[in-house]
Design a protein around this motif. Structure first.
Motif, PDB file in Angstrom:
ATOM      1  N   LEU A 108      -6.163 -37.724   8.839  1.00 17.74           N
ATOM      2  CA  LEU A 108      -7.431 -37.482   9.535  1.00 17.74           C
ATOM      3  C   LEU A 108      -7.460 -38.211  10.872  1.00 17.74           C
ATOM      4  CD1 LEU A 108     -10.016 -37.679   6.623  1.00 17.74           C
ATOM      5  CD2 LEU A 108      -9.300 -35.646   7.860  1.00 17.74           C
ATOM      6  N   LEU A 109      -6.996 -39.444  10.879  1.00 13.94           N
ATOM      7  CA  LEU A 109      -6.953 -40.188  12.142  1.00 13.94           C
ATOM      8  C   LEU A 109      -5.933 -39.597  13.104  1.00 13.94           C
ATOM      9  CD1 LEU A 109      -7.196 -43.858  10.780  1.00 13.94           C
ATOM     10  CD2 LEU A 109      -9.012 -42.461  11.790  1.00 13.94           C
ATOM     11  N   GLU A 110      -4.788 -39.143  12.572  1.00 17.54           N
ATOM     12  CA  GLU A 110      -3.767 -38.553  13.437  1.00 17.54           C
ATOM     13  C   GLU A 110      -4.208 -37.218  14.020  1.00 17.54           C
ATOM     14  OE1 GLU A 110      -0.318 -38.249  11.050  1.00 17.54           O
ATOM     15  OE2 GLU A 110       0.222 -40.388  11.214  1.00 17.54           O
ATOM     16  N   VAL A 115      -0.185 -36.136  20.570  1.00 19.67           N
ATOM     17  CA  VAL A 115       1.109 -36.762  20.790  1.00 19.67           C
ATOM     18  C   VAL A 115       1.916 -35.854  21.713  1.00 19.67           C
ATOM     19  CG1 VAL A 115       3.231 -37.614  19.737  1.00 19.67           C
ATOM     20  CG2 VAL A 115       1.054 -37.888  18.535  1.00 19.67           C
ATOM     21  N   LYS A 116       2.355 -36.416  22.837  1.00 23.06           N
ATOM     22  CA  LYS A 116       3.123 -35.641  23.804  1.00 23.06           C
ATOM     23  C   LYS A 116       4.606 -35.774  23.474  1.00 23.06           C
ATOM     24  CE  LYS A 116       3.872 -34.912  28.741  1.00 23.06           C
ATOM     25  NZ  LYS A 116       3.596 -35.396  30.111  1.00 23.06           N
ATOM     26  N   MET A 117       5.089 -34.840  22.671  1.00 24.89           N
ATOM     27  CA  MET A 117       6.495 -34.808  22.283  1.00 24.89           C
ATOM     28  C   MET A 117       6.909 -33.347  22.188  1.00 24.89           C
ATOM     29  SD  MET A 117       8.455 -36.558  19.025  1.00 24.89           S
ATOM     30  CE  MET A 117       7.605 -35.511  17.852  1.00 24.89           C
ATOM     31  N   ILE A 118       7.723 -32.917  23.162  1.00 28.47           N
ATOM     32  CA  ILE A 118       8.090 -31.510  23.288  1.00 28.47           C
ATOM     33  C   ILE A 118       9.534 -31.260  22.888  1.00 28.47           C
ATOM     34  CG2 ILE A 118       8.189 -29.555  24.892  1.00 28.47           C
ATOM     35  CD1 ILE A 118       6.052 -30.891  26.532  1.00 28.47           C
ATOM     36  N   ASN A 119      10.395 -32.261  23.048  1.00 31.36           N
ATOM     37  CA  ASN A 119      11.818 -32.044  22.792  1.00 31.36           C
ATOM     38  C   ASN A 119      12.122 -31.792  21.319  1.00 31.36           C
ATOM     39  OD1 ASN A 119      12.353 -32.456  25.529  1.00 31.36           O
ATOM     40  ND2 ASN A 119      12.523 -34.680  25.259  1.00 31.36           N
ATOM     41  N   PHE A 120      11.348 -32.391  20.426  1.00 30.46           N
ATOM     42  CA  PHE A 120      11.579 -32.244  18.995  1.00 30.46           C
ATOM     43  C   PHE A 120      10.303 -31.713  18.335  1.00 30.46           C
ATOM     44  CE2 PHE A 120      14.359 -35.645  20.461  1.00 30.46           C
ATOM     45  CZ  PHE A 120      15.594 -35.226  19.971  1.00 30.46           C
ATOM     46  N   GLN A 122       7.225 -31.536  16.129  1.00 28.89           N
ATOM     47  CA  GLN A 122       6.404 -32.544  15.460  1.00 28.89           C
ATOM     48  C   GLN A 122       6.212 -32.184  13.995  1.00 28.89           C
ATOM     49  OE1 GLN A 122       2.796 -33.586  17.497  1.00 28.89           O
ATOM     50  NE2 GLN A 122       3.700 -33.352  19.530  1.00 28.89           N
ATOM     51  N   LYS A 123       6.086 -33.198  13.189  1.00 29.08           N
ATOM     52  CA  LYS A 123       5.959 -33.003  11.744  1.00 29.08           C
ATOM     53  C   LYS A 123       4.551 -32.548  11.390  1.00 29.08           C
ATOM     54  CE  LYS A 123       6.688 -35.367   7.331  1.00 29.08           C
ATOM     55  NZ  LYS A 123       7.055 -36.654   6.679  1.00 29.08           N
ATOM     56  N   ILE A 124       4.469 -31.577  10.477  1.00 29.33           N
ATOM     57  CA  ILE A 124       3.189 -31.063   9.983  1.00 29.33           C
ATOM     58  C   ILE A 124       3.146 -31.266   8.475  1.00 29.33           C
ATOM     59  CG2 ILE A 124       1.657 -29.068   9.799  1.00 29.33           C
ATOM     60  CD1 ILE A 124       3.015 -27.874  12.203  1.00 29.33           C
ATOM     61  N   ALA A 125       2.075 -31.835   8.003  1.00 25.63           N
ATOM     62  CA  ALA A 125       1.931 -32.075   6.570  1.00 25.63           C
ATOM     63  C   ALA A 125       1.763 -30.747   5.838  1.00 25.63           C
ATOM     64  CB  ALA A 125       0.730 -32.985   6.297  1.00 25.63           C
ATOM     65  N   GLY A 126       2.615 -30.492   4.855  1.00 26.03           N
ATOM     66  CA  GLY A 126       2.539 -29.247   4.107  1.00 26.03           C
ATOM     67  C   GLY A 126       1.677 -29.376   2.863  1.00 26.03           C
ATOM     68  N   VAL A 236      -2.630 -28.168  19.812  1.00 31.23           N
ATOM     69  CA  VAL A 236      -1.871 -27.565  20.910  1.00 31.23           C
ATOM     70  C   VAL A 236      -0.552 -28.294  21.119  1.00 31.23           C
ATOM     71  CG1 VAL A 236      -1.863 -27.250  23.410  1.00 31.23           C
ATOM     72  CG2 VAL A 236      -3.857 -26.568  22.077  1.00 31.23           C
ATOM     73  N   ALA A 237      -0.559 -29.638  21.030  1.00 33.47           N
ATOM     74  CA  ALA A 237       0.679 -30.399  21.201  1.00 33.47           C
ATOM     75  C   ALA A 237       1.692 -30.085  20.100  1.00 33.47           C
ATOM     76  CB  ALA A 237       0.352 -31.902  21.205  1.00 33.47           C
ATOM     77  N   VAL A 238       1.210 -29.896  18.880  1.00 28.44           N
ATOM     78  CA  VAL A 238       2.124 -29.566  17.781  1.00 28.44           C
ATOM     79  C   VAL A 238       2.741 -28.190  17.997  1.00 28.44           C
ATOM     80  CG1 VAL A 238       2.252 -29.109  15.313  1.00 28.44           C
ATOM     81  CG2 VAL A 238       0.948 -31.068  16.140  1.00 28.44           C
ATOM     82  N   LEU A 239       1.937 -27.213  18.399  1.00 32.43           N
ATOM     83  CA  LEU A 239       2.469 -25.877  18.622  1.00 32.43           C
ATOM     84  C   LEU A 239       3.405 -25.824  19.821  1.00 32.43           C
ATOM     85  CD1 LEU A 239      -0.597 -23.573  17.897  1.00 32.43           C
ATOM     86  CD2 LEU A 239       1.397 -23.984  16.468  1.00 32.43           C
ATOM     87  N   VAL A 240       3.123 -26.620  20.854  1.00 30.27           N
ATOM     88  CA  VAL A 240       4.013 -26.655  22.020  1.00 30.27           C
ATOM     89  C   VAL A 240       5.386 -27.178  21.627  1.00 30.27           C
ATOM     90  CG1 VAL A 240       4.413 -27.849  24.208  1.00 30.27           C
ATOM     91  CG2 VAL A 240       2.223 -26.770  23.774  1.00 30.27           C
ATOM     92  N   SER A 241       5.414 -28.190  20.742  1.00 27.33           N
ATOM     93  CA  SER A 241       6.700 -28.753  20.320  1.00 27.33           C
ATOM     94  C   SER A 241       7.493 -27.810  19.430  1.00 27.33           C
ATOM     95  CB  SER A 241       6.465 -30.075  19.582  1.00 27.33           C
ATOM     96  OG  SER A 241       5.767 -29.853  18.369  1.00 27.33           O
TER      97      SER A 241
END
Length: 316
Positions: A108-110, A115-120, A122-126, A236-241
């Motif tokens: 919830l806090l995250e 998080v600006k990380m495009i090269n790799f 980002q992890k998504i909780a399943g 948006v940051a997760v989808l960009v990565s």
């Protein structure tokens, strides 16, 4: 003949004796007929045996056919029962809801921290426990806002409308974004999309909970841009990565951001405008003064007035 002579008189012999060719032919014919009768009887017996064997094989085949049909029926019945019990088996859904409360709090806090990380990627909780609880929380907050604003539903109930709105957005937008991500070649699954959008509703819950109890337009816009914007930027940051290509990123992320922010505006103004209208009327600078309205007083008969006056005089 009388003296025991061994001479045989050939003239006195009967021509009809068994040594003739006719007798031999008759015997041969009789033996042949007997052999034919025996052969016919043998063939009849063989035919009867073959018929019995055929009937036995036919009965055996019938039994085998019934056994195979029973086995196929039982197998189909087991598969059908397994398919119907698949939806009621909790072990299948357990991995998606097996999560600790500490992990839910951390996620919830995250969800409010981009998080600006495009090269790799980002992890998504399943998991679906946190998103499902957030959707139910949004339903409760929306129901509270609908009750305080005296919203009238012509068809259906307030609870049904709130559940349909929240779950419809969560499932519908998740499916649409997943389809769009598939077209844009984004690396994301349907469960991950449901989890990402579900945790993205945490900002909506905070914004609506505050603005439904503190009725200020400026406060709502601050929370809409601040809290709602942070949760949207996180998604948006997760989808960009997880997307390759500038055009694909622009289409996918722009669609998600627009839908997410517009949904928050819809929830605020669709079920909260009644309260806002009342507050604007009461707190507005041009509030009209109260006016006295003349009312008709019914005429009372003189007898009633005289009786009332006499009673007051006696009392005094």
């Amino acid at each position: 003949q009388g003296g025991g002579s061994a001479v045989i008189d050939m003239e006195n012999m009967d021509d009809t004796s068994g040594s003739s060719f006719e007798d031999m032919g008759e015997m041969h014919q009789r033996m042949k007929e007997e052999e034919e009768e025996e052969a016919a009887e043998g063939e009849a017996g063989a035919a009867e045996e073959e018929d019995g064997e055929f009937l036995g094989m036919k009965g055996l085949r019938g039994q085998l056919g019934r056994q195979v049909a029973d086995q196929m029926w039982q197998a189909g019945k087991r598969q059908a029962s397994r398919a119907f019990s698949l939806y009621a088996n909790i072990d299948i859904l357990r991995p998606y809801f097996d999560v600790e409360p500490v992990q839910v709090r951390t996620r919830l806090l995250e969800s409010m921290i981009p998080v600006k990380m495009i090269n790799f990627p980002q992890k998504i909780a399943g998991e679906l426990y946190g998103p499902l609880m957030l959707v139910f929380t949004l339903v409760a907050i929306l129901l509270h806002g609908m009750k305080t604003s005296d919203t009238i539903i012509r068809e259906g109930t307030l609870m049904g409308t709130a559940i349909g709105t929240c779950f419809g957005y969560w499932l519908g937008v998740s499916s649409f974004i997943y389809f769009l991500a598939y077209l844009c070649n984004a690396q994301i699954t349907m469960v991950q999309m449901l989890s990402l959008l579900g945790y993205g509703l945490f900002g909506h819950c905070i914004t609506l909970f505050v603005t439904y109890n503190i009725h200020f337009h400026s406060l709502f816009y601050i929370f809409w841009l601040g809290v709602g914007g942070l949760s949207t930027l996180r998604m948006v940051a997760v989808l960009v990565s997880r997307t390759v290509g500038h055009t694909q990123r622009l289409i996918l992320c722009g669609t998600l951001a627009a839908l997410h922010m517009l949904f928050l505006l819809y929830l605020h103004f669709a079920y909260h405008k009644v309260v806002e209208g009342i507050l604007d009327t009461l707190e507005g600078p041009n509030m009209p003064p109260f006016q006295r309205v003349a009312r008709d007083i019914p005429v009372v008969s003189n007898a009633v007035l005289n009786t009332t006056a006499k009673a007051i005089a006696l009392t005094l």
